[in-house]
Design an enzyme around this catalytic site. Structure first.
Site, PDB file in Angstrom:
ATOM      1  N   GLU A  49      45.817 107.928 109.005  1.00 31.13           N
ATOM      2  CA  GLU A  49      45.156 106.640 109.236  1.00 31.13           C
ATOM      3  C   GLU A  49      45.083 106.380 110.733  1.00 31.13           C
ATOM      4  O   GLU A  49      45.940 106.852 111.493  1.00 31.13           O
ATOM      5  CB  GLU A  49      45.972 105.533 108.530  1.00 31.13           C
ATOM      6  CG  GLU A  49      45.407 104.138 108.743  1.00 31.13           C
ATOM      7  CD  GLU A  49      46.033 103.075 107.842  1.00 31.13           C
ATOM      8  OE1 GLU A  49      46.933 103.413 107.049  1.00 31.13           O
ATOM      9  OE2 GLU A  49      45.601 101.912 107.943  1.00 31.13           O
TER      10      GLU A  49
ATOM     11  N   ASN B 290      44.825 100.302 105.454  1.00 32.44           N
ATOM     12  CA  ASN B 290      44.387  98.959 105.826  1.00 32.44           C
ATOM     13  C   ASN B 290      43.331  98.998 106.936  1.00 32.44           C
ATOM     14  O   ASN B 290      42.475  98.123 107.016  1.00 32.44           O
ATOM     15  CB  ASN B 290      45.594  98.134 106.308  1.00 32.44           C
ATOM     16  CG  ASN B 290      46.606  97.901 105.204  1.00 32.44           C
ATOM     17  OD1 ASN B 290      46.278  97.998 104.016  1.00 32.44           O
ATOM     18  ND2 ASN B 290      47.843  97.590 105.563  1.00 32.44           N
TER      19      ASN B 290
ATOM     20  N   ASN C 187      40.267  99.994 100.158  1.00 29.74           N
ATOM     21  CA  ASN C 187      41.719 100.239 100.144  1.00 29.74           C
ATOM     22  C   ASN C 187      42.460  98.956  99.784  1.00 29.74           C
ATOM     23  O   ASN C 187      42.201  97.904 100.376  1.00 29.74           O
ATOM     24  CB  ASN C 187      42.171 100.684 101.547  1.00 29.74           C
ATOM     25  CG  ASN C 187      43.677 100.859 101.645  1.00 29.74           C
ATOM     26  OD1 ASN C 187      44.230 101.791 101.060  1.00 29.74           O
ATOM     27  ND2 ASN C 187      44.343  99.961 102.355  1.00 29.74           N
ATOM     28  N   GLU C 188      43.358  99.058  98.834  1.00 27.07           N
ATOM     29  CA  GLU C 188      44.278  97.962  98.465  1.00 27.07           C
ATOM     30  C   GLU C 188      43.574  96.606  98.484  1.00 27.07           C
ATOM     31  O   GLU C 188      44.084  95.642  99.087  1.00 27.07           O
ATOM     32  CB  GLU C 188      45.501  97.959  99.396  1.00 27.07           C
ATOM     33  CG  GLU C 188      46.358  99.187  99.231  1.00 27.07           C
ATOM     34  CD  GLU C 188      47.707  99.116  99.945  1.00 27.07           C
ATOM     35  OE1 GLU C 188      47.925  98.206 100.755  1.00 27.07           O
ATOM     36  OE2 GLU C 188      48.553  99.990  99.677  1.00 27.07           O
TER      37      GLU C 188
ATOM     38  N   TYR D 191      55.759 102.788  97.755  1.00 27.25           N
ATOM     39  CA  TYR D 191      56.721 103.099  98.820  1.00 27.25           C
ATOM     40  C   TYR D 191      58.090 102.582  98.376  1.00 27.25           C
ATOM     41  O   TYR D 191      58.184 101.485  97.841  1.00 27.25           O
ATOM     42  CB  TYR D 191      56.329 102.392 100.124  1.00 27.25           C
ATOM     43  CG  TYR D 191      55.028 102.892 100.715  1.00 27.25           C
ATOM     44  CD1 TYR D 191      54.979 104.088 101.418  1.00 27.25           C
ATOM     45  CD2 TYR D 191      53.844 102.162 100.569  1.00 27.25           C
ATOM     46  CE1 TYR D 191      53.786 104.543 101.977  1.00 27.25           C
ATOM     47  CE2 TYR D 191      52.651 102.612 101.116  1.00 27.25           C
ATOM     48  CZ  TYR D 191      52.621 103.809 101.817  1.00 27.25           C
ATOM     49  OH  TYR D 191      51.450 104.252 102.366  1.00 27.25           O
TER      50      TYR D 191
ATOM     51  N   GLU E 239      48.820 107.130  98.139  1.00 27.87           N
ATOM     52  CA  GLU E 239      49.847 106.762  99.128  1.00 27.87           C
ATOM     53  C   GLU E 239      51.180 106.743  98.400  1.00 27.87           C
ATOM     54  O   GLU E 239      51.367 105.953  97.464  1.00 27.87           O
ATOM     55  CB  GLU E 239      49.587 105.375  99.739  1.00 27.87           C
ATOM     56  CG  GLU E 239      48.398 105.341 100.673  1.00 27.87           C
ATOM     57  CD  GLU E 239      48.241 104.008 101.405  1.00 27.87           C
ATOM     58  OE1 GLU E 239      49.257 103.342 101.675  1.00 27.87           O
ATOM     59  OE2 GLU E 239      47.091 103.648 101.680  1.00 27.87           O
TER      60      GLU E 239
ATOM     61  N   GLN F  56      52.535 109.139 105.451  1.00 29.27           N
ATOM     62  CA  GLN F  56      51.330 109.794 105.949  1.00 29.27           C
ATOM     63  C   GLN F  56      51.724 111.175 106.463  1.00 29.27           C
ATOM     64  O   GLN F  56      52.753 111.684 106.031  1.00 29.27           O
ATOM     65  CB  GLN F  56      50.695 108.909 107.019  1.00 29.27           C
ATOM     66  CG  GLN F  56      50.313 107.526 106.443  1.00 29.27           C
ATOM     67  CD  GLN F  56      49.405 106.700 107.338  1.00 29.27           C
ATOM     68  OE1 GLN F  56      48.912 107.135 108.360  1.00 29.27           O
ATOM     69  NE2 GLN F  56      49.165 105.436 106.950  1.00 29.27           N
TER      70      GLN F  56
HETATM   71  O1  AHR Z   1      50.389 103.720 104.854  1.00 31.11           O
HETATM   72  C1  AHR Z   1      50.564 102.510 105.504  1.00 31.11           C
HETATM   73  C2  AHR Z   1      49.825 101.356 104.831  1.00 31.11           C
HETATM   74  O2  AHR Z   1      50.396 101.100 103.583  1.00 31.11           O
HETATM   75  C3  AHR Z   1      48.369 101.603 104.523  1.00 31.11           C
HETATM   76  O3  AHR Z   1      47.536 101.297 105.587  1.00 31.11           O
HETATM   77  C4  AHR Z   1      48.117 100.651 103.390  1.00 31.11           C
HETATM   78  O4  AHR Z   1      47.108 101.110 102.522  1.00 31.11           O
HETATM   79  C5  AHR Z   1      49.461 100.519 102.715  1.00 31.11           C
HETATM   80  O5  AHR Z   1      49.795  99.186 102.497  1.00 31.11           O
END
Ligand code: AHR
Length: 499
Positions: free
Chosen positions: A27, A72, A172-173, A244, A292, A349
């Site tokens: 990103e 993001n 995205n999201e 995450y 992700e 990432q």
């Molecule tokens: O990977 C970091 C961020 O986590 C990304 O930009 C977003 O898609 C997620 O919230």
């Protein structure tokens, strides 16, 4: 000693592993691009500015697909800013991470870099501040052979052949209130539907990913997927999931059980997809793009102190511990077990930003602890996943009941006549691991790789890059018609067999 057993039968197949399960993500965030993969002034940069030391490490990981440019970031991005002569590209305020974006690196540089690391590109369109028009122009720019305005613009920019990017994320999201241009499920669903329709008019071969929930625990989960798929089902092949995990509470038992949360999340998302499939009475199946996933928490406090509007400030630079590598291994096992529905997954990432590879500006590049389980899974986990039947003692934690001390998955590579068993011992003591194999009587153990460490918080740094690294002195062996091993306390294991 605790005991565990695993039964593997060559005929009990989950599915072929889609190579895109071993993907990652770059990103425009922090130092992922600038001083990560791209640093023209670096002594190891090639003539295009790509860091060759980083390229070598990415190749070791054998990354199959890379998602770009966000995240993001994409929800405020104008793709046009990142193409054409570099001196004419605008420097812009990047609002997702409140940085300054020089746009020296853009789509064409990304495609060139993908070729250098032998990976497939995967891109995203901005459905935060933009929509149908920009998306169709972007597809035309990237994938149309020539003879139209945007495809000819690409040629003028020096790229005669189309990039033929196959996998495209529709935003995205978009469910997340933090997202630029955040939308309700219905607002997003309708925009994604119309955008997907038009993108496919330009290139019918695209494989589209609808933006799913940004996490399992977000209140709109389920309803979001159902609404989005009601509208986009005919146009998309995937819905995305993101997850995450953290260990703020410093509780190893609970932390290592978090792959069970990932497993439940996948099952629930699959249920939501199949709910819509049932309502539509269709044969088409929607697959999961888990685009992700990782551990992310070490850097969050530090990031609050970073001054805004800098170019490539250090952001999300988690320094991963040995215990993080164990959870990453468990998450890889979980993804493999869902090979029938998860066809794309991206470790988020790749470089510097919550990443397996770290760099120093003007300095070295090194492997974080989490590099190793990913490298093993990516290199030895291609083939067909077999259904593992495991019996192991269990334990309870604050958030999870009945957590097995051992989690494992076998992958059979028919072309290479290889069977690989990935296993994690979650226990603080040794575990006996007995594996009964049916259909592999003529296979013998060739290697048992282990990642283990006495210090759960051990990390790798530029000065001490090999503090945490695997060895292949494991004791897995063929005995009494079985494969037997003692799994070290808290360890990641790769047991390889060959005919
Ligand atoms: O990977 C970091 C961020 O986590 C990304 O930009 C977003 O898609 C997620 O919230």
């Amino acid at each position: 000693m605790k005991k565990s057993k695993m039964y593997i039968d060559k005929n009990f197949v989950i599915d072929k592993v889609d190579n895109r399960l071993f993907g990652s993500f770059i990103e425009h965030l922090g130092r992922a691009v600038y001083t990560g993969i791209y640093e023209p002034d670096h002594p190891k940069a090639d003539e295009k500015g790509f860091r060759k030391d980083v390229i070598d490490l990415v190749k070791e990981l054998n990354v199959s697909i890379v998602r770009y440019p966000g995240g993001n970031f994409v929800s405020g991005y104008n793709w046009e800013d990142g193409v054409g002569p570099k001196e004419k590209r605008p420097k812009k305020l990047e609002l997702a991470w409140r940085s300054l974006e020089p746009n020296e690196f853009g789509t064409n540089e990304f495609i060139e870099w993908c070729k250098l690391v032998n990976t497939e590109p995967m891109t995203s369109i901005n459905l935060g501040t933009r929509g149908i028009d920009e998306a169709r122009n972007f597809v035309e720019y990237c994938n149309f052979p020539g003879g139209s305005y945007f495809s000819d613009l690409r040629k003028q920019h020096g790229y005669n052949d189309p990039h033929n990017i196959k996998v495209w994320c529709l935003g995205n999201e978009m469910d997340g209130p933090w997202q630029i241009g955040h939308k309700t499920a219905l607002e997003y669903a309708r925009l994604a539907e119309e955008t997907a329709k038009v993108m496919k008019l330009v290139d019918p071969n695209l494989s589209l990913v609808a933006s799913g929930s940004s996490g399992w625990h977000i209140p709109t989960f389920g309803e979001w997927e159902a609404t989005v798929l009601e509208h986009t089902y005919d146009y998309v092949d995937f819905i995305s999931l993101h997850a995450y995990y953290d260990n703020y509470e410093n509780n190893i038992e609970n932390f290592l059980a978090k792959s069970i949360d990932m497993d439940s999340y996948i099952k629930s998302a699959v249920a939501a997809c199949d709910y819509v499939k049932g309502r539509k009475k269709t044969n088409k199946t929607i697959y999961i793009s888990f685009d992700e996933w990782n551990v992310w928490f070490h850097s969050r406090k530090e990031d609050e102190k970073v001054e805004p509007w800098q170019i490539a400030p250090p952001l999300l630079e988690d320094v991963y511990t040995f215990e993080d590598a164990l959870l990453v291994g468990l998450m890889l096992i979980t993804l493999l077990k869902h090979a029938d529905r998860v066809k794309i997954a991206c470790l988020a990432q790749l470089v510097n930003v919550i990443a397996p590879i770290m760099t120093r500006k003007g300095g070295g590049a090194w492997r974080q602890t989490i590099f190793y389980p990913f490298m093993h899974a990516s290199n030895f986990g291609r083939g067909t996943v077999l259904q593992p039947v495991i019996s192991a003692e269990t334990y309870d934690t604050k958030d999870f009941k009945g957590v097995p001390f051992v989690d494992a998955v076998p992958v059979f590579n028919e072309e290479k006549n290889e069977l690989t068993i990935f296993a994690v011992n979650r226990a603080q003591d040794k575990i006996e691991f007995d594996c009964e194999l049916k259909g592999f009587e003529d296979y013998s153990v060739t290697e048992h790789i282990i990642l283990e460490n006495n210090d759960l918080k051990a990390v790798n740094t530029e000065d001490n890059p090999d503090n945490v690294k695997p060895h292949n002195n494991g004791n897995a062996r063929n005995e009494d018609g079985k494969v037997k091993a003692e799994l070290s306390p808290l360890s990641w294991n790769v047991i390889r067999l060959k005919k």
